[in-house]
Scaffold this motif. Structure first.
Motif, PDB file in Angstrom:
ATOM      1  N   GLU A 197       0.817  -1.212   0.000  1.00  0.00           N
ATOM      2  CA  GLU A 197       0.000   0.000   0.000  1.00  0.00           C
ATOM      3  C   GLU A 197       0.854   1.267   0.000  1.00  0.00           C
ATOM      4  O   GLU A 197       0.315   2.381  -0.083  1.00  0.00           O
ATOM      5  N   SER A 198       2.174   1.110   0.080  1.00  0.00           N
ATOM      6  CA  SER A 198       3.046   2.283   0.156  1.00  0.00           C
ATOM      7  C   SER A 198       3.131   2.987  -1.189  1.00  0.00           C
ATOM      8  O   SER A 198       2.874   2.405  -2.254  1.00  0.00           O
ATOM      9  N   GLY A 199       3.514   4.257  -1.124  1.00  0.00           N
ATOM     10  CA  GLY A 199       3.642   5.043  -2.342  1.00  0.00           C
ATOM     11  C   GLY A 199       4.676   4.477  -3.293  1.00  0.00           C
ATOM     12  O   GLY A 199       4.487   4.495  -4.522  1.00  0.00           O
ATOM     13  N   LEU A 200       5.790   3.948  -2.757  1.00  0.00           N
ATOM     14  CA  LEU A 200       6.843   3.384  -3.591  1.00  0.00           C
ATOM     15  C   LEU A 200       6.323   2.204  -4.407  1.00  0.00           C
ATOM     16  O   LEU A 200       6.548   2.126  -5.625  1.00  0.00           O
ATOM     17  N   PHE A 201       5.615   1.291  -3.751  1.00  0.00           N
ATOM     18  CA  PHE A 201       5.104   0.105  -4.445  1.00  0.00           C
ATOM     19  C   PHE A 201       4.080   0.501  -5.506  1.00  0.00           C
ATOM     20  O   PHE A 201       4.101  -0.018  -6.633  1.00  0.00           O
ATOM     21  N   VAL A 202       3.167   1.407  -5.149  1.00  0.00           N
ATOM     22  CA  VAL A 202       2.117   1.835  -6.085  1.00  0.00           C
ATOM     23  C   VAL A 202       2.730   2.477  -7.318  1.00  0.00           C
ATOM     24  O   VAL A 202       2.326   2.207  -8.459  1.00  0.00           O
ATOM     25  N   MET A 203       3.754   3.318  -7.118  1.00  0.00           N
ATOM     26  CA  MET A 203       4.381   3.991  -8.258  1.00  0.00           C
ATOM     27  C   MET A 203       5.137   3.003  -9.138  1.00  0.00           C
ATOM     28  O   MET A 203       5.063   3.064 -10.368  1.00  0.00           O
ATOM     29  N   LEU A 204       5.865   2.055  -8.525  1.00  0.00           N
ATOM     30  CA  LEU A 204       6.564   1.049  -9.311  1.00  0.00           C
ATOM     31  C   LEU A 204       5.593   0.177 -10.092  1.00  0.00           C
ATOM     32  O   LEU A 204       5.872  -0.234 -11.226  1.00  0.00           O
ATOM     33  N   ASP A 205       4.434  -0.097  -9.491  1.00  0.00           N
ATOM     34  CA  ASP A 205       3.400  -0.868 -10.179  1.00  0.00           C
ATOM     35  C   ASP A 205       2.893  -0.115 -11.401  1.00  0.00           C
ATOM     36  O   ASP A 205       2.647  -0.706 -12.464  1.00  0.00           O
ATOM     37  N   MET A 206       2.755   1.196 -11.278  1.00  0.00           N
ATOM     38  CA  MET A 206       2.356   2.021 -12.421  1.00  0.00           C
ATOM     39  C   MET A 206       3.416   1.971 -13.517  1.00  0.00           C
ATOM     40  O   MET A 206       3.094   1.835 -14.704  1.00  0.00           O
ATOM     41  N   PHE A 207       4.677   2.067 -13.113  1.00  0.00           N
ATOM     42  CA  PHE A 207       5.767   2.044 -14.089  1.00  0.00           C
ATOM     43  C   PHE A 207       5.788   0.716 -14.852  1.00  0.00           C
ATOM     44  O   PHE A 207       6.041   0.681 -16.060  1.00  0.00           O
ATOM     45  N   SER A 208       5.542  -0.380 -14.134  1.00  0.00           N
ATOM     46  CA  SER A 208       5.662  -1.700 -14.750  1.00  0.00           C
ATOM     47  C   SER A 208       4.520  -2.005 -15.713  1.00  0.00           C
ATOM     48  O   SER A 208       4.693  -2.737 -16.685  1.00  0.00           O
ATOM     49  N   SER A 209       3.338  -1.468 -15.445  1.00  0.00           N
ATOM     50  CA  SER A 209       2.175  -1.792 -16.281  1.00  0.00           C
ATOM     51  C   SER A 209       1.983  -0.833 -17.450  1.00  0.00           C
ATOM     52  O   SER A 209       1.247  -1.140 -18.387  1.00  0.00           O
ATOM     53  N   ALA A 210       2.657   0.317 -17.419  1.00  0.00           N
ATOM     54  CA  ALA A 210       2.412   1.348 -18.440  1.00  0.00           C
ATOM     55  C   ALA A 210       2.681   0.839 -19.853  1.00  0.00           C
ATOM     56  O   ALA A 210       1.886   1.063 -20.778  1.00  0.00           O
ATOM     57  N   ALA A 211       3.802   0.131 -20.051  1.00  0.00           N
ATOM     58  CA  ALA A 211       4.157  -0.326 -21.402  1.00  0.00           C
ATOM     59  C   ALA A 211       3.108  -1.262 -21.971  1.00  0.00           C
ATOM     60  O   ALA A 211       2.821  -1.227 -23.177  1.00  0.00           O
ATOM     61  N   PHE A 212       2.503  -2.101 -21.109  1.00  0.00           N
ATOM     62  CA  PHE A 212       1.506  -3.044 -21.600  1.00  0.00           C
ATOM     63  C   PHE A 212       0.162  -2.366 -21.840  1.00  0.00           C
ATOM     64  O   PHE A 212      -0.587  -2.753 -22.733  1.00  0.00           O
ATOM     65  N   ILE A 213      -0.132  -1.345 -21.049  1.00  0.00           N
ATOM     66  CA  ILE A 213      -1.385  -0.617 -21.236  1.00  0.00           C
ATOM     67  C   ILE A 213      -1.374   0.138 -22.566  1.00  0.00           C
ATOM     68  O   ILE A 213      -2.360   0.155 -23.301  1.00  0.00           O
ATOM     69  N   ILE A 214      -0.238   0.775 -22.886  1.00  0.00           N
ATOM     70  CA  ILE A 214      -0.152   1.553 -24.132  1.00  0.00           C
ATOM     71  C   ILE A 214       0.482   0.746 -25.260  1.00  0.00           C
ATOM     72  O   ILE A 214       0.884   1.311 -26.276  1.00  0.00           O
ATOM     73  N   LEU A 215       0.567  -0.571 -25.104  1.00  0.00           N
ATOM     74  CA  LEU A 215       1.185  -1.401 -26.131  1.00  0.00           C
ATOM     75  C   LEU A 215       0.568  -1.184 -27.513  1.00  0.00           C
ATOM     76  O   LEU A 215       1.306  -1.114 -28.512  1.00  0.00           O
ATOM     77  N   PRO A 216      -0.760  -1.047 -27.639  1.00  0.00           N
ATOM     78  CA  PRO A 216      -1.314  -0.772 -28.968  1.00  0.00           C
ATOM     79  C   PRO A 216      -0.779   0.511 -29.600  1.00  0.00           C
ATOM     80  O   PRO A 216      -0.637   0.592 -30.823  1.00  0.00           O
ATOM     81  N   ILE A 217      -0.487   1.527 -28.787  1.00  0.00           N
ATOM     82  CA  ILE A 217       0.080   2.768 -29.333  1.00  0.00           C
ATOM     83  C   ILE A 217       1.495   2.508 -29.848  1.00  0.00           C
ATOM     84  O   ILE A 217       1.872   2.958 -30.937  1.00  0.00           O
ATOM     85  N   LEU A 218       2.299   1.780 -29.068  1.00  0.00           N
ATOM     86  CA  LEU A 218       3.663   1.468 -29.481  1.00  0.00           C
ATOM     87  C   LEU A 218       3.662   0.624 -30.756  1.00  0.00           C
ATOM     88  O   LEU A 218       4.411   0.899 -31.694  1.00  0.00           O
ATOM     89  N   ILE A 219       2.795  -0.386 -30.778  1.00  0.00           N
ATOM     90  CA  ILE A 219       2.707  -1.234 -31.965  1.00  0.00           C
ATOM     91  C   ILE A 219       2.171  -0.444 -33.152  1.00  0.00           C
ATOM     92  O   ILE A 219       2.649  -0.589 -34.282  1.00  0.00           O
ATOM     93  N   GLY A 220       1.186   0.410 -32.897  1.00  0.00           N
ATOM     94  CA  GLY A 220       0.602   1.216 -33.973  1.00  0.00           C
ATOM     95  C   GLY A 220       1.641   2.080 -34.652  1.00  0.00           C
ATOM     96  O   GLY A 220       1.701   2.161 -35.885  1.00  0.00           O
ATOM     97  N   PHE A 221       2.493   2.723 -33.863  1.00  0.00           N
ATOM     98  CA  PHE A 221       3.534   3.587 -34.424  1.00  0.00           C
ATOM     99  C   PHE A 221       4.542   2.768 -35.223  1.00  0.00           C
ATOM    100  O   PHE A 221       4.869   3.095 -36.365  1.00  0.00           O
ATOM    101  N   SER A 222       5.035   1.670 -34.628  1.00  0.00           N
ATOM    102  CA  SER A 222       6.050   0.855 -35.280  1.00  0.00           C
ATOM    103  C   SER A 222       5.506   0.154 -36.526  1.00  0.00           C
ATOM    104  O   SER A 222       6.171   0.098 -37.568  1.00  0.00           O
ATOM    105  N   ALA A 223       4.282  -0.373 -36.427  1.00  0.00           N
ATOM    106  CA  ALA A 223       3.688  -1.089 -37.557  1.00  0.00           C
ATOM    107  C   ALA A 223       3.407  -0.144 -38.720  1.00  0.00           C
ATOM    108  O   ALA A 223       3.620  -0.500 -39.885  1.00  0.00           O
ATOM    109  N   ALA A 224       2.929   1.056 -38.429  1.00  0.00           N
ATOM    110  CA  ALA A 224       2.640   2.019 -39.496  1.00  0.00           C
ATOM    111  C   ALA A 224       3.907   2.341 -40.287  1.00  0.00           C
ATOM    112  O   ALA A 224       3.884   2.415 -41.523  1.00  0.00           O
TER     113      ALA A 224
END
Length: 457
Positions: A147-174
Motif C-alpha cells: 500500500e506504500s507510495g513506492l510500491f504503487v508507483m513502481l506498479d504504475m511504471f511496470s504496467s504502463a508499457a503493456f497498457i499503451i502497447l497498442p500505441i507502441l505497436i501502432g507507431f512501429s507497424a505504421a
C-alpha cells in the motif's frame, strides 16, 4: 589484420562488386544482398583472416567478423561496392532491407515484417518485465508495504508499457507498412481510449454496449493486445496510401489524415478489432491447451526444434505470439527458446575443447559466450551447423532444457531476452537456472558422444 586487403579479397570471392546488390552491417556481421549466390566462394571466404563463419539466411549472405572488426572491414568494403557510410545508417539501410525482403520467400518475408515491428518495442517491454520481476520479489519477501507510495508507483511504471502497447505497436507497424507512424499511434490510442473498459481490470465488470445505427458495439478496450492493432494498422496503411493517390497534393496534409483516422477508427471498433481479439484469443487458447496437456513433451519438442526453425527465419514471427501471451499470466515460450539458444553454446564449447583446428578454436569460444548472452548466429552458422553433429547435440540439450522449464512452469515477464540476460525477466530464476545448466551440459555431453569429422586444415 589488414582490413583493406580483407575487404578487397572479400569482394573478389563474392563474385565481384556487381554481384553485390546492397550491403549493411550489424554489431557482428556483414549483411549482403547478393545477385547470384552461386558465384560466391564460401569456403575461401571462411578462410579469410578475421572471418568466423559465413551463411545465407533471410535473403542475405552474412559474414561473421565479430564486434569491432566488422565495422572496420565495412569502412573499406562499402566504397568498393558503391555504398557510403552515411547511406548505411539511413536510407541505404532501408533499401537494403527492402532488397533482402525481395529475396525471401513469402513466409520468411512475413516473419521479417513482424520482427521489424516488434524489435524496436522490445526495450520498453523488457523494462516493464524487469520491473514486474522486481515487484514480485518485493511482494514475496515483504520488503515494502504493497500500500506504500513506492510500491504503487513502481506498479504504475511496470504496467504502463503493456497498457499503451497498442500505441507502441501502432507507431512501429505504421512505419513498417509504409504509413505515417503518428497516425498509427493515434489508431492505437483509439483502441485504448478511456471510454473503453480496460480488460486488465475487468474483474466482474461488464462492458457497456453502444448502439451504432442499430449495430451493437461492445465498449471493451484493447489494452495489452497485439493482433487487433496489427491488423487495424495494416488496413490503415492501405487506406492512407489509397487516399494519397486520389487526393490533390495541395489539400493532402489536411484531408488524408482526417479521412484515414475516421475510416480506420470505424473499421477498428466495428470489424477488425473484434475479429483480431477472437483470433488472438484463439491462438493463446490453442497454445494453452498444448502447454497444459502435453507439458514437458511440448517443451521437449519446441526446445529441440527451435534452432531448426531459426534456420528458416520464421522465428521472427514469434514476438507477436509472445507479446499476446503476456496478457494471460506470462510468456512460457521464451524460456523454451532460451534453452535451445544456450544449448547451442554448450555444443560449441564441446567443439572448442575437443577440436585441434586452431581457427575453429578461435571461433568457438567467443561464439559460445555470445550464445549465453542471447546471440546465437556465430555458434550456429560458424561452428555447429558447419560440422552438423554438434547442431544435433545442441538440439538434444535444448530439448532437455525445454522439457525442464515447462515441467517447472517457468515463465517470463517480457520478450526478446534469452540466455543470461533473461534472468532479469523470468518469474522463477532458480528453475530457469537449473534448466540453463541442463541444456548446456546436455548439449556438451551429446556433442562429445556424437563426435564429428574434424577438418584436416
Amino acid at each position: 589484420m589488414n582490413h583493406r586487403e580483407i575487404a578487397e579479397e572479400l569482394v573478389t570471392k563474392l563474385g565481384g562488386k556487381n554481384n553485390v546488390i546492397s550491403a549493411a552491417h550489424c554489431a557482428t556481421r556483414l549483411r549482403l544482398v547478393i545477385e547470384d549466390e552461386s558465384q560466391i566462394d564460401k569456403n575461401a571466404i571462411e578462410e579469410l583472416d578475421g572471418v568466423k563463419g559465413a551463411f545465407s539466411s533471410s535473403g542475405q549472405f552474412q559474414i561473421i567478423f565479430g564486434t569491432g572488426t566488422v565495422n572496420k572491414v565495412y569502412q573499406h568494403f562499402a566504397p568498393i561496392v558503391g555504398v557510403s557510410m552515411e547511406e548505411n545508417n539511413s536510407n541505404k539501410s532501408e533499401s537494403h532491407g527492402d532488397s533482402a525482403k525481395r529475396k525471401m520467400n513469402p513466409l520468411a518475408r512475413f516473419a521479417r515484417t513482424l520482427s521489424n515491428i516488434f524489435v524496436p518495442i522490445i526495450p520498453a517491454i523488457v523494462a516493464a518485465g524487469m520491473l514486474m520481476g522486481l515487484l514480485g520479489l518485493v511482494k514475496t519477501y515483504n520488503w515494502v508495504d504493497p500500500e506504500s507510495g513506492l510500491f504503487v508507483m513502481l506498479d504504475m511504471f511496470s504496467s504502463a508499457a503493456f497498457i499503451i502497447l497498442p500505441i507502441l505497436i501502432g507507431f512501429s507497424a505504421a512505419k513498417e507498412f509504409g504509413a505515417n507512424g503518428y497516425l498509427g499511434a493515434v489508431i492505437g490510442g483509439i483502441m485504448i481510449h478511456p471510454n473503453l473498459l480496460n480488460p486488465w481490470g475487468l474483474s466482474n465488470a461488464e462492458p457497456t454496449t453502444l448502439d451504432f445505427f442499430g449495430f451493437g458495439v461492445e465498449m471493451l478496450g484493447y489494452q495489452g493486445t497485439v493482433i487487433p492493432v496489427l491488423l487495424t494498422v495494416f488496413i490503415m496503411a492501405q487506406i492512407e496510401k489509397g487516399l494519397r493517390k486520389v487526393i490533390p497534393h495541395v489539400i493532402d496534409l489536411l484531408v488524408t489524415p482526417f479521412l484515414t483516422v475516421i475510416f480506420t477508427g470505424f473499421v477498428a471498433l466495428l470489424v477488425i478489432g473484434p475479429l483480431g481479439r477472437m483470433l488472438g484469443n484463439g491462438i493463446t487458447t490453442i497454445l494453452d491447451v498444448v502447454y497444459n496437456s502435453a507439458g514437458p513433451i511440448a517443451g521437449l519438442l519446441f526446445g529441440g526444434l527451435y534452432s531448426t526453425i531459426v534456420l528458416t527465419g520464421v522465428h521472427h514471427s514469434f514476438h507477436a505470439i509472445e507479446a499476446e501471451l503476456l496478457n494471460v499470466g506470462g510468456n512460457y515460450l521464451l524460456p523454451i527458446w532460451a534453452m535451445a539458444n544456450v544449448a547451442q553454446g554448450g555444443a560449441t564449447l564441446a567443439v572448442f575443447f575437443k577440436t585441434k583446428n586452431s581457427k575453429t578454436k578461435e571461433i568457438a569460444l567467443p561464439a559460445a559466450v555470445s550464445t549465453f548472452l542471447g546471440i546465437t548466429e556465430p555458434a550456429i552458422f560458424g561452428v555447429n551447423l558447419k560440422y552438423r553433429r554438434p547442431f544435433i547435440g545442441a538440439a538434444i540439450g535444448g530439448a532437455l532444457g525445454g522439457a525442464y522449464v515447462v515441467f517447472t512452469q517457468v515463465m517470463a515477464n517480457g520478450i526478446g531476452l534469452t540466455g543470461i540476460p533473461q534472468f532479469a525477466i523470468v518469474q522463477d530464476p532458480i528453475n530457469y537456472g537449473i534448466g540453463f545448466i541442463i541444456a548446456v551440459v546436455g548439449a556438451f555431453i551429446s556433442t562429445l558422444l556424437l563426435g564429428w569429422k574434424e577438418e584436416s586444415k
